[in-house]
Design an enzyme around this catalytic site. Sequence first.
Site, short mmCIF file in Angstrom:
data_model
loop_
_atom_site.label_atom_id
_atom_site.label_comp_id
_atom_site.label_asym_id
_atom_site.label_seq_id
_atom_site.Cartn_x
_atom_site.Cartn_y
_atom_site.Cartn_z
N ASP A 290 0.86 -1.18 0.00
CA ASP A 290 0.00 0.00 0.00
C ASP A 290 0.90 1.24 0.00
O ASP A 290 2.10 1.17 0.32
CB ASP A 290 -0.89 -0.04 1.26
CG ASP A 290 -1.72 1.20 1.43
OD1 ASP A 290 -2.36 1.64 0.45
OD2 ASP A 290 -1.71 1.77 2.54
N ASP B 104 -0.39 5.21 0.88
CA ASP B 104 -0.71 6.18 1.94
C ASP B 104 -0.82 5.50 3.30
O ASP B 104 -1.59 4.55 3.47
CB ASP B 104 -2.03 6.89 1.62
CG ASP B 104 -1.93 7.78 0.40
OD1 ASP B 104 -0.86 7.79 -0.23
OD2 ASP B 104 -2.92 8.45 0.06
N ASP C 173 -2.07 -0.80 5.83
CA ASP C 173 -2.50 -0.26 7.13
C ASP C 173 -4.00 -0.07 7.26
O ASP C 173 -4.50 0.15 8.37
CB ASP C 173 -1.82 1.09 7.38
CG ASP C 173 -2.43 2.21 6.53
OD1 ASP C 173 -2.56 2.01 5.30
OD2 ASP C 173 -2.78 3.25 7.10
#
Length: 273
Positions: free
Chosen positions: A13, A15, A208
């Site tokens: 991922d 961001d 996240d």
Amino acid sequence: MLTLKDNLLIFTDLDGSLLDHDSYSWQAAQPWLDRLSAARLPLIIASSKTAAEIAILQQRLGLSAFPFIAENGAQIVFPPGWRHPARIFGADYAAIVNALHHLHASFAFRGFADADDATVAQWCGFTPQEARLARQRAGSEPLCWLDDQQQLAHFRHALAQQRLTLTRGGRFYHVMGRGVSKGRAARWLTRHYQLRHQRVFTTLALGDGPNDLPLLQSADYAVLIRALRSEPLSLPATRRGRLYRSRQTGPAGWSEGLDHFLLPGKARRIAHE
């Protein structure tokens, strides 16, 4: 335990993971980017960002030789040398926007299609040029939910009737075609890699947010990076030994996760500091 010499595919991922949630910096991850580059291990971006946004970041990160997953799994884009067209999963953008247009009368939300570049720039902390890239979409629509949680459940049901689904990212909810996810795209791309190179790859994924859970569940090994602003996420307990939860956030947590799986001696020293 994994090593830098394994046949390894790493999915990440952006961001809140490889990139800092607010500054978009990857400085804390640069040593690991250098290690992976030296080992010639593929680092495949899997993001909610558009292909136009990711292509620029790929160049800056030195990852342009690899394919990437855009828009939460709605699109896979290949490097020019692969001579493979981009692949779209689920509904295309025009169909999604049309379906959402009919739901505005019943629910309060604003999507990127409802805003101009300046508004999207304000929502994301982007420049107008960056916002323009974020609005070049192929198969998903980010939106700001302005209604209550009870209405959100009804909204999900209304989307399902249109063969669409909703997932939560770091900043926005994302509307996509049914069955679309980072995990599905990662599995498809892993099979493609295995056929292309005629060997089996082990997969490691880092993320996240809630929209990263399918990606983490699809991988052989996973790093769940501590989120800056959301509640802790859960993954099946059966992943014992193959799931690491970072103590740090953003690119520092990203590096911590790679330390754990790829530099176990260093990870143990850090744990006792």
